[in-house]
Motif scaffolding. Structure first.
Motif, mmCIF file in Angstrom:
data_model
loop_
_atom_site.group_PDB
_atom_site.id
_atom_site.type_symbol
_atom_site.label_atom_id
_atom_site.label_comp_id
_atom_site.label_asym_id
_atom_site.label_seq_id
_atom_site.Cartn_x
_atom_site.Cartn_y
_atom_site.Cartn_z
ATOM 1 N N VAL A 1 9.189 8.338 -13.562
ATOM 2 C CA VAL A 1 9.421 8.304 -11.999
ATOM 3 C C VAL A 1 10.069 9.647 -11.874
ATOM 4 O O VAL A 1 11.384 9.578 -12.069
ATOM 5 C CB VAL A 1 9.973 7.358 -11.278
ATOM 6 C CG1 VAL A 1 10.173 7.385 -9.717
ATOM 7 C CG2 VAL A 1 9.268 6.024 -11.733
ATOM 8 N N ALA A 2 9.487 10.728 -11.347
ATOM 9 C CA ALA A 2 10.245 11.826 -10.952
ATOM 10 C C ALA A 2 11.164 11.772 -9.773
ATOM 11 O O ALA A 2 10.926 11.039 -8.839
ATOM 12 C CB ALA A 2 9.264 13.193 -10.872
ATOM 13 N N ARG A 3 11.966 12.786 -9.724
ATOM 14 C CA ARG A 3 13.040 12.727 -8.479
ATOM 15 C C ARG A 3 12.306 13.364 -7.504
ATOM 16 O O ARG A 3 12.788 13.377 -6.172
ATOM 17 C CB ARG A 3 14.160 13.586 -8.897
ATOM 18 C CG ARG A 3 15.123 12.870 -9.699
ATOM 19 C CD ARG A 3 16.231 11.797 -8.751
ATOM 20 N NE ARG A 3 17.101 11.070 -9.823
ATOM 21 C CZ ARG A 3 17.969 10.430 -9.272
ATOM 22 N NH1 ARG A 3 18.113 10.180 -7.894
ATOM 23 N NH2 ARG A 3 18.611 9.641 -10.058
ATOM 24 N N ASP A 4 11.230 14.166 -7.633
ATOM 25 C CA ASP A 4 10.389 14.784 -6.433
ATOM 26 C C ASP A 4 9.114 14.730 -6.980
ATOM 27 O O ASP A 4 8.780 15.028 -7.906
ATOM 28 C CB ASP A 4 11.152 16.270 -6.278
ATOM 29 C CG ASP A 4 10.555 16.663 -4.878
ATOM 30 O OD1 ASP A 4 9.345 17.133 -4.828
ATOM 31 O OD2 ASP A 4 11.338 16.725 -3.865
ATOM 32 N N GLU B 1 0.831 -1.408 -0.103
ATOM 33 C CA GLU B 1 -0.093 0.021 0.016
ATOM 34 C C GLU B 1 0.948 1.358 -0.001
ATOM 35 O O GLU B 1 0.449 2.150 -0.779
ATOM 36 C CB GLU B 1 -1.010 0.163 1.304
ATOM 37 C CG GLU B 1 -2.042 -1.217 1.302
ATOM 38 C CD GLU B 1 -2.760 -1.148 2.446
ATOM 39 O OE1 GLU B 1 -2.288 -0.655 3.627
ATOM 40 O OE2 GLU B 1 -3.943 -1.689 2.341
ATOM 41 N N ILE B 2 1.903 1.255 0.878
ATOM 42 C CA ILE B 2 2.924 2.497 0.638
ATOM 43 C C ILE B 2 3.736 2.645 -0.358
ATOM 44 O O ILE B 2 3.821 3.713 -0.962
ATOM 45 C CB ILE B 2 3.794 2.225 2.030
ATOM 46 C CG1 ILE B 2 3.090 2.421 3.177
ATOM 47 C CG2 ILE B 2 4.812 3.375 1.996
ATOM 48 C CD1 ILE B 2 3.915 1.674 4.637
ATOM 49 N N LYS B 3 3.944 1.386 -1.197
ATOM 50 C CA LYS B 3 4.875 1.437 -2.225
ATOM 51 C C LYS B 3 3.772 2.088 -3.138
ATOM 52 O O LYS B 3 4.174 2.947 -4.153
ATOM 53 C CB LYS B 3 5.167 0.025 -2.871
ATOM 54 C CG LYS B 3 5.925 -0.075 -4.068
ATOM 55 C CD LYS B 3 5.610 -1.479 -4.719
ATOM 56 C CE LYS B 3 3.958 -1.449 -5.007
ATOM 57 N NZ LYS B 3 3.757 -2.638 -5.920
ATOM 58 N N ILE B 4 2.336 1.498 -3.466
ATOM 59 C CA ILE B 4 1.628 2.115 -4.409
ATOM 60 C C ILE B 4 1.275 3.576 -4.267
ATOM 61 O O ILE B 4 1.313 4.574 -5.174
ATOM 62 C CB ILE B 4 0.160 1.460 -4.278
ATOM 63 C CG1 ILE B 4 0.196 0.077 -4.713
ATOM 64 C CG2 ILE B 4 -1.053 2.218 -5.166
ATOM 65 C CD1 ILE B 4 0.634 -0.370 -6.349
ATOM 66 N N GLN B 5 1.252 4.154 -2.933
ATOM 67 C CA GLN B 5 0.926 5.728 -2.724
ATOM 68 C C GLN B 5 2.288 6.303 -3.008
ATOM 69 O O GLN B 5 2.297 7.583 -3.795
ATOM 70 C CB GLN B 5 0.826 5.800 -1.160
ATOM 71 C CG GLN B 5 0.514 7.220 -0.713
ATOM 72 C CD GLN B 5 -0.712 7.721 -1.449
ATOM 73 O OE1 GLN B 5 -1.724 7.161 -1.800
ATOM 74 N NE2 GLN B 5 -0.689 8.995 -2.105
ATOM 75 N N TRP B 6 3.490 5.936 -3.031
ATOM 76 C CA TRP B 6 4.951 6.587 -3.334
ATOM 77 C C TRP B 6 4.607 6.693 -4.863
ATOM 78 O O TRP B 6 5.236 7.782 -5.294
ATOM 79 C CB TRP B 6 5.810 5.621 -2.630
ATOM 80 C CG TRP B 6 7.295 6.382 -2.739
ATOM 81 C CD1 TRP B 6 7.778 7.084 -2.022
ATOM 82 C CD2 TRP B 6 8.016 6.448 -3.980
ATOM 83 N NE1 TRP B 6 9.047 7.459 -2.541
ATOM 84 C CE2 TRP B 6 9.220 7.022 -3.690
ATOM 85 C CE3 TRP B 6 8.052 5.774 -5.228
ATOM 86 C CZ2 TRP B 6 10.494 7.287 -4.570
ATOM 87 C CZ3 TRP B 6 9.307 6.104 -6.261
ATOM 88 C CH2 TRP B 6 10.167 6.653 -5.694
ATOM 89 N N LEU B 7 4.383 5.684 -5.407
ATOM 90 C CA LEU B 7 4.470 5.702 -6.863
ATOM 91 C C LEU B 7 3.500 6.617 -7.446
ATOM 92 O O LEU B 7 3.655 7.338 -8.536
ATOM 93 C CB LEU B 7 4.253 4.283 -7.466
ATOM 94 C CG LEU B 7 5.303 3.377 -7.471
ATOM 95 C CD1 LEU B 7 4.965 2.021 -7.817
ATOM 96 C CD2 LEU B 7 6.470 3.826 -8.275
ATOM 97 N N LYS B 8 2.275 6.539 -6.799
ATOM 98 C CA LYS B 8 1.304 7.591 -7.277
ATOM 99 C C LYS B 8 1.714 9.115 -7.067
ATOM 100 O O LYS B 8 1.522 10.089 -7.986
ATOM 101 C CB LYS B 8 -0.137 7.405 -6.533
ATOM 102 C CG LYS B 8 -0.880 6.249 -6.963
ATOM 103 C CD LYS B 8 -2.229 6.165 -6.187
ATOM 104 C CE LYS B 8 -3.147 4.942 -6.644
ATOM 105 N NZ LYS B 8 -4.323 5.160 -5.932
ATOM 106 N N GLU B 9 2.633 9.344 -6.110
ATOM 107 C CA GLU B 9 3.102 10.692 -5.782
ATOM 108 C C GLU B 9 4.033 10.955 -6.661
ATOM 109 O O GLU B 9 4.578 12.331 -6.936
ATOM 110 C CB GLU B 9 3.424 10.749 -4.371
ATOM 111 C CG GLU B 9 2.315 10.596 -3.114
ATOM 112 C CD GLU B 9 3.031 10.451 -1.860
ATOM 113 O OE1 GLU B 9 2.138 10.358 -0.944
ATOM 114 O OE2 GLU B 9 4.350 10.293 -1.907
ATOM 115 N N ARG B 10 4.916 10.152 -6.963
ATOM 116 C CA ARG B 10 6.236 10.561 -8.102
ATOM 117 C C ARG B 10 6.148 10.054 -9.515
ATOM 118 O O ARG B 10 6.986 10.379 -10.145
ATOM 119 C CB ARG B 10 7.288 9.757 -7.092
ATOM 120 C CG ARG B 10 7.605 10.216 -5.759
ATOM 121 C CD ARG B 10 8.652 11.229 -5.945
ATOM 122 N NE ARG B 10 9.839 11.126 -6.338
ATOM 123 C CZ ARG B 10 10.704 10.290 -5.633
ATOM 124 N NH1 ARG B 10 10.770 10.177 -4.459
ATOM 125 N NH2 ARG B 10 12.058 10.132 -6.259
#
Length: 240
Positions: free
Chosen positions: A126-129, A62-71
């Motif tokens: 995948v952006a750096r920020d 779940e955290i991985k998916i959220q991280w990818l959605k953000e970046r």
């Protein structure tokens, strides 16, 4: 190998915050620096002959998916850019990066993002920020001039696998392309009018020179009104 997620109870309170911080750090090392972690929590592994099913930790995923959605941003190439070689598509993305660096859009300057080809006309970036990813999605459309030609593309939020399949299904339903193979010299001038009469209105016809500066007649790609799809007959399905 297949992967599934199955839930362990998530950590509570401060433990959960520490767990999420560690997962996010691992995601950054993995996707930014290319260092694939060797201690990701795996709940179970089942091996059946040539197939292995790995069940991953639900909270971690779940955290991985959220991280990818953000970046992560999905870059979709349209029109002529759709059929470019992969190397040229990546050149377009890097030229777009160079553009915002030149303009000083972000301070401090961000490094190059990671590119992953997802299909013939789609790249995950995948952006750096997350600030960069948000800016790209808000822009929505991008255009780059490269070697004297302009290439346009769309930028959307990244989607998990299930959402991506639904997006692709909807896109296919709303787009109908026909390719005229090896168009004869004396038939080319009739092509658009004939397709309109036989199948339906031609919304767009690609130039026969879209891959080269040398004029030639080969295969011509035509976009037709999707509602006319039922009028198309594929000769490859004929029994004769």
């Amino acid at each position: 190998m297949e992967m599934a997620d199955r839930g362990e109870e998530p950590p509570q309170g401060g433990e959960d915050e520490g767990f999420e911080e560690r997962v996010r750090m691992l995601m950054s090392l993995c996707y930014d620096d290319g260092l694939c972690p060797d201690d990701v929590p795996i709940d179970d592994v089942e091996i059946d002959e040539n197939e292995a099913v790995v069940t991953v930790n639900k909270r971690f995923d779940e955290i991985k998916i959220q991280w990818l959605k953000e970046r992560t941003v999905v870059i979709i190439f349209r029109d002529e850019a759709r059929d470019m070689p992969r190397s040229v598509k990546e050149d377009v993305v890097r030229a777009y990066e160079n553009g915002w660096k030149k303009d000083g859009t972000f301070e401090p300057q961000e490094g190059k993002g990671r590119v992953k080809f997802e299909g013939p006309n789609v790249i995950s970036y995948v952006a750096r920020d997350m600030v960069v990813a948000e800016w790209m999605v808000n822009e929505g459309l991008g255009e780059v001039r490269l070697k004297g030609k302009s290439y346009s593309f769309e930028m959307k939020k990244w989607m998990p696998k299930a959402e991506w399949k639904e997006f692709r299904r909807n896109e296919l339903e709303n787009t109908f392309w026909v390719i005229a193979i090896q168009v004869p010299l004396d038939a080319y001038c009739y092509l658009q009018s004939s397709l309109t009469r036989v199948i339906g209105p031609v919304l767009k016809m690609d130039s026969p020179d879209r891959f080269s500066s040398n004029p030639r007649l080969l295969n011509i790609k035509c976009e037709i009104e999707p509602e006319c799809r039922s009028r198309f007959k594929d000769r490859t399905n004929d029994s004769g």
